[in-house]
Scaffold this motif. Structure first.
Motif, PDB file in Angstrom:
ATOM      1  N   SER A 230       0.537  -0.981   0.201  1.00  0.00           N
ATOM      2  CA  SER A 230       0.145   0.324   0.047  1.00  0.00           C
ATOM      3  C   SER A 230       0.947   1.080   0.148  1.00  0.00           C
TER       4      SER A 230
ATOM      5  N   LYS B 240      -4.128   5.599  -1.972  1.00  0.00           N
ATOM      6  CA  LYS B 240      -3.385   4.834  -2.227  1.00  0.00           C
ATOM      7  C   LYS B 240      -3.358   3.715  -3.471  1.00  0.00           C
TER       8      LYS B 240
ATOM      9  N   ASP C 230       1.252   5.170  -1.386  1.00  0.00           N
ATOM     10  CA  ASP C 230       0.906   6.884  -1.957  1.00  0.00           C
ATOM     11  C   ASP C 230       1.368   6.416  -3.121  1.00  0.00           C
TER      12      ASP C 230
END
Length: 212
Positions: free
Chosen positions: A189, A203, A191
């Motif tokens: 995960s 995300k 950004d």
């Protein structure tokens, strides 16, 4: 979503979603599928993604589904391959060099027409459907592949800040669609640098879905 939306995007070359190289998350995480060379992987809503060439170059067979014939014409031109084209049900099958692409509405693709699928790589399919179609898509994917394991990439962001596609897929939604059929692991995960389309924080999530 009206199929004409995607036809127009391809005809106008409005394909910012098309990446100029194999997806780095595919390259990094594909090993998580533990897929033996020579196996066949299904790429739904594949467009002309360079991920197909990457998969074939690493010894895999690829089956894809794509609504736009324009996209698939460009795919085979860029691969330098001359496909054989046949009609199967409501779809056309374009085949060459360990690649079979089914051109038309993915919901017209049956398990019999698709043939064997040892895994699924979903980078741009679930996120392409609006909310009211995603449950149907997920169930259809499970049906036509016999619940093949998946490597899935999706985005999670505040849908109020931007219209899709790509649409936002929360972790809870992934579980709603798939937890009854798969063991789910969120393996990455990160950004999205600069925000999604430069408009909002997001995300980019990578999920591994394995048979229960």
């Amino acid at each position: 979503m009206d199929p004409s939306f995607w036809h127009q995007r391809w005809e106008k070359n409005e394909i910012a979603f098309h990446e100029s190289k194999a997806n780095p998350l595919l390259v990094k995480h594909f090993k998580e599928l533990s897929l033996l060379k020579g196996r066949r992987i299904f790429v739904p809503l594949c467009g002309k993604t360079l991920d197909i060439a990457w998969l074939v170059s690493h010894g895999y067979h690829v089956a894809g589904a794509e609504l736009s014939q324009v996209a698939i014409e460009q795919l085979f031109i860029e691969l330098g391959a001359q496909p054989e084209i046949s009609t199967v049900g409501e779809l056309e099958q374009w085949s060459a060099n360990n690649i079979d692409i089914f051109v038309g509405n993915i919901f017209a693709l049956s398990r019999k027409i698709l043939g064997p699928a040892d895994a699924i790589y979903d980078r741009a399919a679930l996120v392409a459907f609006p909310e009211e179609m995603r449950k149907r898509y997920a169930a259809h994917l499970i049906e036509i592949t016999g619940k093949a394991p998946q490597l899935m990439i999706c985005y999670d962001y505040d849908q109020r800040l931007m219209d899709g596609p790509p649409f936002s897929i929360s972790n809870d939604e992934v579980r709603r669609h798939y937890a009854n059929h798969y063991d789910l692991t969120l393996i990455s995960s990160t950004d999205v640098s600069g925000g999604l389309k430069g408009k909002c924080p997001a995300k980019e999530n990578v999920w591994l879905l394995r048979n229960k």
